[in-house]
Design a protein around this motif. Structure first.
Motif, PDB file in Angstrom:
ATOM      1  N   VAL A  43       0.824  -1.214   0.000  1.00  0.00           N
ATOM      2  CA  VAL A  43       0.000   0.000   0.000  1.00  0.00           C
ATOM      3  C   VAL A  43       0.852   1.255   0.000  1.00  0.00           C
ATOM      4  CG1 VAL A  43      -1.715   1.322   1.290  1.00  0.00           C
ATOM      5  CG2 VAL A  43      -1.949  -1.153   1.080  1.00  0.00           C
ATOM      6  N   VAL A  44       1.880   1.292   0.857  1.00  0.00           N
ATOM      7  CA  VAL A  44       2.714   2.501   0.935  1.00  0.00           C
ATOM      8  C   VAL A  44       3.869   2.453  -0.046  1.00  0.00           C
ATOM      9  CG1 VAL A  44       2.077   2.802   3.350  1.00  0.00           C
ATOM     10  CG2 VAL A  44       4.180   1.592   2.796  1.00  0.00           C
ATOM     11  N   PRO A  56      -7.707  -7.859  -4.645  1.00  0.00           N
ATOM     12  CA  PRO A  56      -7.976  -6.647  -5.423  1.00  0.00           C
ATOM     13  C   PRO A  56      -8.914  -5.662  -4.721  1.00  0.00           C
ATOM     14  CG  PRO A  56      -9.131  -8.534  -6.364  1.00  0.00           C
ATOM     15  CD  PRO A  56      -8.193  -9.070  -5.339  1.00  0.00           C
ATOM     16  N   LEU A  57      -9.889  -6.159  -3.963  1.00  0.00           N
ATOM     17  CA  LEU A  57     -10.797  -5.249  -3.267  1.00  0.00           C
ATOM     18  C   LEU A  57     -10.052  -4.460  -2.201  1.00  0.00           C
ATOM     19  CD1 LEU A  57     -13.676  -4.225  -2.903  1.00  0.00           C
ATOM     20  CD2 LEU A  57     -14.065  -6.080  -1.279  1.00  0.00           C
ATOM     21  N   PHE A  58      -9.196  -5.134  -1.455  1.00  0.00           N
ATOM     22  CA  PHE A  58      -8.364  -4.448  -0.463  1.00  0.00           C
ATOM     23  C   PHE A  58      -7.489  -3.401  -1.144  1.00  0.00           C
ATOM     24  CE2 PHE A  58      -4.421  -4.029   1.973  1.00  0.00           C
ATOM     25  CZ  PHE A  58      -4.905  -3.755   3.239  1.00  0.00           C
ATOM     26  N   TYR A  59      -6.971  -3.736  -2.311  1.00  0.00           N
ATOM     27  CA  TYR A  59      -6.128  -2.796  -3.062  1.00  0.00           C
ATOM     28  C   TYR A  59      -6.914  -1.537  -3.428  1.00  0.00           C
ATOM     29  CZ  TYR A  59      -3.521  -0.820  -6.981  1.00  0.00           C
ATOM     30  OH  TYR A  59      -2.859   0.045  -7.827  1.00  0.00           O
ATOM     31  N   LEU A  60      -8.116  -1.710  -3.952  1.00  0.00           N
ATOM     32  CA  LEU A  60      -8.913  -0.565  -4.388  1.00  0.00           C
ATOM     33  C   LEU A  60      -9.342   0.315  -3.208  1.00  0.00           C
ATOM     34  CD1 LEU A  60     -11.208  -2.185  -7.115  1.00  0.00           C
ATOM     35  CD2 LEU A  60      -9.253  -0.674  -7.473  1.00  0.00           C
ATOM     36  N   LEU A  61      -9.769  -0.320  -2.109  1.00  0.00           N
ATOM     37  CA  LEU A  61     -10.269   0.442  -0.972  1.00  0.00           C
ATOM     38  C   LEU A  61      -9.158   1.204  -0.249  1.00  0.00           C
ATOM     39  CD1 LEU A  61     -12.874  -2.057   0.535  1.00  0.00           C
ATOM     40  CD2 LEU A  61     -13.316  -0.026  -0.854  1.00  0.00           C
ATOM     41  N   LEU A  74       0.629   4.656   7.447  1.00  0.00           N
ATOM     42  CA  LEU A  74       0.487   3.425   8.219  1.00  0.00           C
ATOM     43  C   LEU A  74      -0.645   3.539   9.240  1.00  0.00           C
ATOM     44  CD1 LEU A  74       4.205   2.385   8.819  1.00  0.00           C
ATOM     45  CD2 LEU A  74       2.544   1.349   7.261  1.00  0.00           C
ATOM     46  N   VAL A  75      -0.762   4.721   9.861  1.00  0.00           N
ATOM     47  CA  VAL A  75      -1.852   4.920  10.823  1.00  0.00           C
ATOM     48  C   VAL A  75      -3.199   4.810  10.118  1.00  0.00           C
ATOM     49  CG1 VAL A  75      -2.907   6.541  12.436  1.00  0.00           C
ATOM     50  CG2 VAL A  75      -0.420   6.344  12.314  1.00  0.00           C
ATOM     51  N   ALA A  76      -3.316   5.433   8.932  1.00  0.00           N
ATOM     52  CA  ALA A  76      -4.568   5.377   8.177  1.00  0.00           C
ATOM     53  C   ALA A  76      -4.881   3.949   7.753  1.00  0.00           C
ATOM     54  CB  ALA A  76      -4.480   6.284   6.960  1.00  0.00           C
ATOM     55  N   LEU A  77      -3.858   3.203   7.379  1.00  0.00           N
ATOM     56  CA  LEU A  77      -4.055   1.818   6.950  1.00  0.00           C
ATOM     57  C   LEU A  77      -4.557   0.959   8.104  1.00  0.00           C
ATOM     58  CD1 LEU A  77      -3.713  -0.061   4.512  1.00  0.00           C
ATOM     59  CD2 LEU A  77      -1.376  -0.493   5.253  1.00  0.00           C
ATOM     60  N   PHE A  80      -8.129   1.838   8.926  1.00  0.00           N
ATOM     61  CA  PHE A  80      -9.051   1.189   7.988  1.00  0.00           C
ATOM     62  C   PHE A  80      -9.438  -0.195   8.494  1.00  0.00           C
ATOM     63  CE2 PHE A  80      -9.461  -1.814   4.414  1.00  0.00           C
ATOM     64  CZ  PHE A  80     -10.590  -1.299   3.793  1.00  0.00           C
ATOM     65  N   SER A  81      -8.471  -0.938   9.002  1.00  0.00           N
ATOM     66  CA  SER A  81      -8.768  -2.263   9.563  1.00  0.00           C
ATOM     67  C   SER A  81      -9.670  -2.162  10.782  1.00  0.00           C
ATOM     68  CB  SER A  81      -7.471  -2.984   9.934  1.00  0.00           C
ATOM     69  OG  SER A  81      -6.815  -3.479   8.790  1.00  0.00           O
ATOM     70  N   ALA A  82      -9.431  -1.147  11.618  1.00  0.00           N
ATOM     71  CA  ALA A  82     -10.261  -0.967  12.814  1.00  0.00           C
ATOM     72  C   ALA A  82     -11.712  -0.691  12.430  1.00  0.00           C
ATOM     73  CB  ALA A  82      -9.708   0.172  13.665  1.00  0.00           C
ATOM     74  N   VAL A  83     -11.917   0.128  11.401  1.00  0.00           N
ATOM     75  CA  VAL A  83     -13.273   0.431  10.947  1.00  0.00           C
ATOM     76  C   VAL A  83     -13.941  -0.828  10.394  1.00  0.00           C
ATOM     77  CG1 VAL A  83     -14.626   1.734   9.262  1.00  0.00           C
ATOM     78  CG2 VAL A  83     -12.776   2.858  10.514  1.00  0.00           C
ATOM     79  N   CYS A  84     -13.201  -1.615   9.607  1.00  0.00           N
ATOM     80  CA  CYS A  84     -13.749  -2.865   9.053  1.00  0.00           C
ATOM     81  C   CYS A  84     -14.117  -3.839  10.169  1.00  0.00           C
ATOM     82  CB  CYS A  84     -12.742  -3.509   8.106  1.00  0.00           C
ATOM     83  SG  CYS A  84     -12.517  -2.650   6.539  1.00  0.00           S
ATOM     84  N   ALA A  85     -13.243  -3.958  11.169  1.00  0.00           N
ATOM     85  CA  ALA A  85     -13.507  -4.874  12.282  1.00  0.00           C
ATOM     86  C   ALA A  85     -14.739  -4.431  13.064  1.00  0.00           C
ATOM     87  CB  ALA A  85     -12.293  -4.953  13.204  1.00  0.00           C
ATOM     88  N   ALA A  86     -14.867  -3.129  13.308  1.00  0.00           N
ATOM     89  CA  ALA A  86     -16.038  -2.628  14.028  1.00  0.00           C
ATOM     90  C   ALA A  86     -17.308  -2.840  13.211  1.00  0.00           C
ATOM     91  CB  ALA A  86     -15.852  -1.145  14.344  1.00  0.00           C
ATOM     92  N   GLY A  87     -17.225  -2.634  11.892  1.00  0.00           N
ATOM     93  CA  GLY A  87     -18.382  -2.885  11.039  1.00  0.00           C
ATOM     94  C   GLY A  87     -18.800  -4.344  11.061  1.00  0.00           C
TER      95      GLY A  87
END
Length: 288
Positions: A43-44, A56-61, A74-77, A80-87
């Motif tokens: 990603v970075v 590919p979906l992870f790549y696009l998002l 790295l913090v934003a990445l 993103f995982s924290a938001v997905c886990a909470a969802g």
């Protein structure tokens, strides 16, 4: 009773998920872990020289994260995982609230709410307990606070399961159509979803009955699933445009499919059996 069921289904899941998101935010990893370094490097763009033919979906998002300053990426990445886990936890809580309570004679006598959803005064406990048991589990927390990609996979899986349960209550095909599209996307992002596909089809036949084989319904489900699978084309196109490997599109696509095939066929069978004992077997038991 119906108001209590509506609260458990529509409000409580998001309140619980918000609380877990705050916990993940406070304990968020600000760097990489051994499990997340591969995704972070892609990603970075630390690893811009090798081909990327997975998720590919992870790549696009996560692609917009490349536009952020280097100190934020790295913090934003990980966020993103924290938001997905909470969802995913919100969908888990909603799924628990949608579970039927008319499976036994005693339940049918006592539970009088619409669709036999649990409506006793303490009906908020099961969804909340599910969120706490899953969200505070060590492995889940590790994937929620570092970008391993597993949180996104869990979110997709939770969406599909919740869609099936909502169809049981609403009896509206749109929930199955949504699940088919997301299932196609999930397959491209996570090879394990290919192995779960027979169970997904069995679940739909179980709920839909012979109407599942209706030509119009079946064709729409197939089309939406195929539409999601088109995401397989994204990464070969990206690799052609961004690298000078000299490989053609079809060669890269074949390599991508080959990796999925090798993982599925060479995965140790005893590991699958052990996983089934702790996950699939309870699902079958609850289904009956």
């Amino acid at each position: 009773a119906n108001k209590r069921c509506a609260f458990n289904e529509k409000i409580l899941p998001w309140l619980a998920a918000l609380a877990m998101l705050i916990i993940y935010g406070v304990t968020l990893n600000h760097w990489v872990t051994t499990a997340s370094i591969g995704n972070a490097a892609k990603v970075v763009q630390w690893d811009s020289w090798s081909l990327n033919l997975q998720a590919p979906l992870f790549y696009l998002l996560t692609f917009p994260i490349r536009w952020l300053p280097g100190s934020w990426q790295l913090v934003a990445l990980n966020l993103f995982s924290a938001v997905c886990a909470a969802g995913a936890l919100a969908l888990l809580a909603r799924s628990v609230a949608l579970l039927p309570h008319d499976r036994t004679r005693d339940q049918r006598i006592r539970e009088r709410s619409d669709y036999s959803l649990l409506s006793i005064s303490t009906s908020w406990i099961p969804p909340l307990l599910a969120v706490l048991a899953c969200g505070l589990q060590l492995t889940w927390w590790e994937h929620a606070t570092a970008s391993t990609g597993e949180a996104l996979n869990a979110l997709l899986f939770a969406f599909i399961a919740c869609s099936l349960l909502k169809f049981r209550v609403k009896q509206e095909d749109r929930y199955l159509f949504r699940s088919a599209l997301v299932y196609g996307l999930a397959i491209t992002n996570n090879w394990a979803m290919i192995a779960f596909l027979p169970l997904y089809i069995i679940a739909m036949i179980w709920m839909k009955g012979l109407a599942f084989f209706n030509g119009r319904f079946f064709s729409r489900m197939f089309f939406l699933g195929f539409l999601g699978l088109l995401l397989y084309l994204v990464l070969p196109l990206v690799d052609i445009l961004s690298t000078s490997s000299g490989a053609g599109f079809w060669q890269l696509l074949k390599a991508e499919m080959g990796m999925r095939k090798n993982i599925l066929l060479n995965f140790p069978r005893y590991v699958l059996l052990l996983c089934a004992l702790s996950s699939l077997l309870p699902i079958f038991a609850m289904g009956f």
